[in-house]
Enzyme design. Sequence first.
Site, PDB file in Angstrom:
ATOM      1  N   ASP A  38      63.517  49.936  43.159  1.00  0.00           N
ATOM      2  CA  ASP A  38      64.691  50.361  42.401  1.00  0.00           C
ATOM      3  C   ASP A  38      65.602  51.183  43.301  1.00  0.00           C
ATOM      4  O   ASP A  38      65.165  51.698  44.333  1.00  0.00           O
ATOM      5  CB  ASP A  38      64.253  51.203  41.193  1.00  0.00           C
ATOM      6  CG  ASP A  38      65.250  51.168  40.052  1.00  0.00           C
ATOM      7  OD1 ASP A  38      66.402  51.618  40.244  1.00  0.00           O
ATOM      8  OD2 ASP A  38      64.885  50.698  38.957  1.00  0.00           O
ATOM      9  N   ASP A  88      67.721  47.645  47.149  1.00  0.00           N
ATOM     10  CA  ASP A  88      68.920  46.942  46.699  1.00  0.00           C
ATOM     11  C   ASP A  88      68.540  45.465  46.726  1.00  0.00           C
ATOM     12  O   ASP A  88      68.291  44.891  47.793  1.00  0.00           O
ATOM     13  CB  ASP A  88      70.071  47.235  47.660  1.00  0.00           C
ATOM     14  CG  ASP A  88      71.326  46.421  47.362  1.00  0.00           C
ATOM     15  OD1 ASP A  88      71.271  45.508  46.507  1.00  0.00           O
ATOM     16  OD2 ASP A  88      72.350  46.670  48.012  1.00  0.00           O
ATOM     17  N   VAL A  89      68.458  44.844  45.550  1.00  0.00           N
ATOM     18  CA  VAL A  89      67.938  43.477  45.479  1.00  0.00           C
ATOM     19  C   VAL A  89      68.813  42.469  46.210  1.00  0.00           C
ATOM     20  O   VAL A  89      68.366  41.351  46.493  1.00  0.00           O
ATOM     21  CB  VAL A  89      67.741  43.023  44.011  1.00  0.00           C
ATOM     22  CG1 VAL A  89      66.656  43.850  43.349  1.00  0.00           C
ATOM     23  CG2 VAL A  89      69.048  43.087  43.224  1.00  0.00           C
ATOM     24  N   SER A 132      63.189  52.161  35.128  1.00  0.00           N
ATOM     25  CA  SER A 132      63.624  52.413  33.754  1.00  0.00           C
ATOM     26  C   SER A 132      63.596  51.130  32.943  1.00  0.00           C
ATOM     27  O   SER A 132      63.451  50.027  33.485  1.00  0.00           O
ATOM     28  CB  SER A 132      65.046  53.004  33.737  1.00  0.00           C
ATOM     29  OG  SER A 132      65.974  52.076  34.282  1.00  0.00           O
ATOM     30  N   LYS A 151      73.580  35.552  34.063  1.00  0.00           N
ATOM     31  CA  LYS A 151      72.318  35.281  33.380  1.00  0.00           C
ATOM     32  C   LYS A 151      72.130  33.784  33.133  1.00  0.00           C
ATOM     33  O   LYS A 151      71.005  33.272  33.154  1.00  0.00           O
ATOM     34  CB  LYS A 151      72.258  36.053  32.065  1.00  0.00           C
ATOM     35  CG  LYS A 151      72.234  37.569  32.253  1.00  0.00           C
ATOM     36  CD  LYS A 151      71.048  38.036  33.092  1.00  0.00           C
ATOM     37  CE  LYS A 151      70.933  39.545  33.153  1.00  0.00           C
ATOM     38  NZ  LYS A 151      69.730  39.996  33.899  1.00  0.00           N
ATOM     39  N   LEU A 188      63.145  47.851  30.788  1.00  0.00           N
ATOM     40  CA  LEU A 188      62.159  46.771  30.760  1.00  0.00           C
ATOM     41  C   LEU A 188      61.249  46.821  31.978  1.00  0.00           C
ATOM     42  O   LEU A 188      60.042  46.554  31.889  1.00  0.00           O
ATOM     43  CB  LEU A 188      62.864  45.415  30.701  1.00  0.00           C
ATOM     44  CG  LEU A 188      63.848  45.196  29.546  1.00  0.00           C
ATOM     45  CD1 LEU A 188      64.450  43.797  29.629  1.00  0.00           C
ATOM     46  CD2 LEU A 188      63.176  45.403  28.206  1.00  0.00           C
ATOM     47  N   SER A 244      69.042  36.745  29.698  1.00  0.00           N
ATOM     48  CA  SER A 244      69.514  37.445  28.509  1.00  0.00           C
ATOM     49  C   SER A 244      69.950  36.394  27.499  1.00  0.00           C
ATOM     50  O   SER A 244      70.316  35.271  27.869  1.00  0.00           O
ATOM     51  CB  SER A 244      70.711  38.335  28.855  1.00  0.00           C
ATOM     52  OG  SER A 244      71.377  38.771  27.684  1.00  0.00           O
ATOM     53  N   TYR A 248      78.740  38.693  32.916  1.00  0.00           N
ATOM     54  CA  TYR A 248      77.324  38.890  32.600  1.00  0.00           C
ATOM     55  C   TYR A 248      76.676  37.577  32.180  1.00  0.00           C
ATOM     56  O   TYR A 248      75.589  37.221  32.653  1.00  0.00           O
ATOM     57  CB  TYR A 248      77.201  39.942  31.499  1.00  0.00           C
ATOM     58  CG  TYR A 248      75.783  40.314  31.155  1.00  0.00           C
ATOM     59  CD1 TYR A 248      74.965  40.962  32.077  1.00  0.00           C
ATOM     60  CD2 TYR A 248      75.264  40.052  29.885  1.00  0.00           C
ATOM     61  CE1 TYR A 248      73.672  41.325  31.752  1.00  0.00           C
ATOM     62  CE2 TYR A 248      73.977  40.415  29.552  1.00  0.00           C
ATOM     63  CZ  TYR A 248      73.177  41.057  30.490  1.00  0.00           C
ATOM     64  OH  TYR A 248      71.888  41.405  30.165  1.00  0.00           O
ATOM     65  N   CYS A 273      63.592  42.627  37.074  1.00  0.00           N
ATOM     66  CA  CYS A 273      64.248  43.292  35.949  1.00  0.00           C
ATOM     67  C   CYS A 273      65.535  44.007  36.346  1.00  0.00           C
ATOM     68  O   CYS A 273      66.239  44.531  35.481  1.00  0.00           O
ATOM     69  CB  CYS A 273      63.301  44.304  35.302  1.00  0.00           C
ATOM     70  SG  CYS A 273      61.851  43.571  34.526  1.00  0.00           S
TER      71      CYS A 273
END
Length: 253
Positions: free
Chosen positions: A36, A57-58, A15, A163, A17, A146, A159, A83
Site C-alpha cells: 500500500d 505504487d501498483v 484499509s 473496472k 476490502l 466493481s 471509474y 484491492c
Amino acid sequence: MQIENRAFIVTGGASGLGEGTARMLAAAGGRVVVADLQADKGEAVAREIGGAFVRCDVTSEADGLAAVQKAQALGQLAALINCAGVAPAEKVAGKNGAHRLESFARTININLIGTFNMIRLAAEAMTHNEPQADTGERGVIISTASIAAFDGQMGQAAYSASKGGIVSMTLPIARDLARSGIRNMTIAPGIFATPMIFGMPQPVQDALAASVPFPSRLGRPEDYARLVRHILENDMLNGEVIRLDGAIRMPPK
C-alpha cells in the site's frame, strides 16, 4: 489451496476490502504482505497480523517486484489479491467544463494498468512454484472490479472504464495462465462500508444501505474476504467475475 504457511500479497491492504482480506488470510495462517501507499496504516496492519509491509505504487514495476520478492521471502507466493484503486467522480461535460483528461488517465493507470502490472509480476513468479500434488495448481490471482463496470452511474465514466477493463481481461488472463496452473478471478463488489463511504453523511450511508434488495445493508470487508477465501479453496473457480452486491442494480444517479 491451503492458506496456512503460504505467502500472499494484498494490494490496498492498509484499509477497506484489502485490510479485511489481509486480516482473514493471517487469521487462517497465511503470511501476508500488505502492499500500500499508506505507510503508517499499512505498517500498523502488518504489525497487528504478523505480516510484512511494502510501500507499493501498483503502477510501478520496481514497487511491484519489491512486493513479490518480500512475499517470496516469507514462503511460496500462493496468491495475489488486488484491492488497490481510486474512485473519482467527474462528468464528461459539466458545470466545470469537459472531463479532465489527466483524471481519466490517472484512474485508468491506477485501477486497470496497476492491476495488470501486479498480475503479470505475480504470475511470472508463480510459474516457478512447485504445483500442488492433488490439483497441479501453482497460484491464484483475484482482482477487484466493481458493479460500476456494469451499472456505471453519472460521473463514473473513468471509474467504470477502469473496472470494465478488469472485467474484460479476466477470461483471457485465465486462459493465458491455465497451462501454468494459475487461476485468475475477479470480484465485483457493490456498495461496501469502506473509507470512501464513511466520508459521506450518515443519512446518505443509510439511504445507500436501504437501496440494497437483500440484505439491506452495506457490504462489509469481511464479506469480501469470505469470498476471497472461497475462491482460493475452490479450484473450479477460474476465469469468472462474481458480483458481490446483494442483488442491487445501480440507478443513473
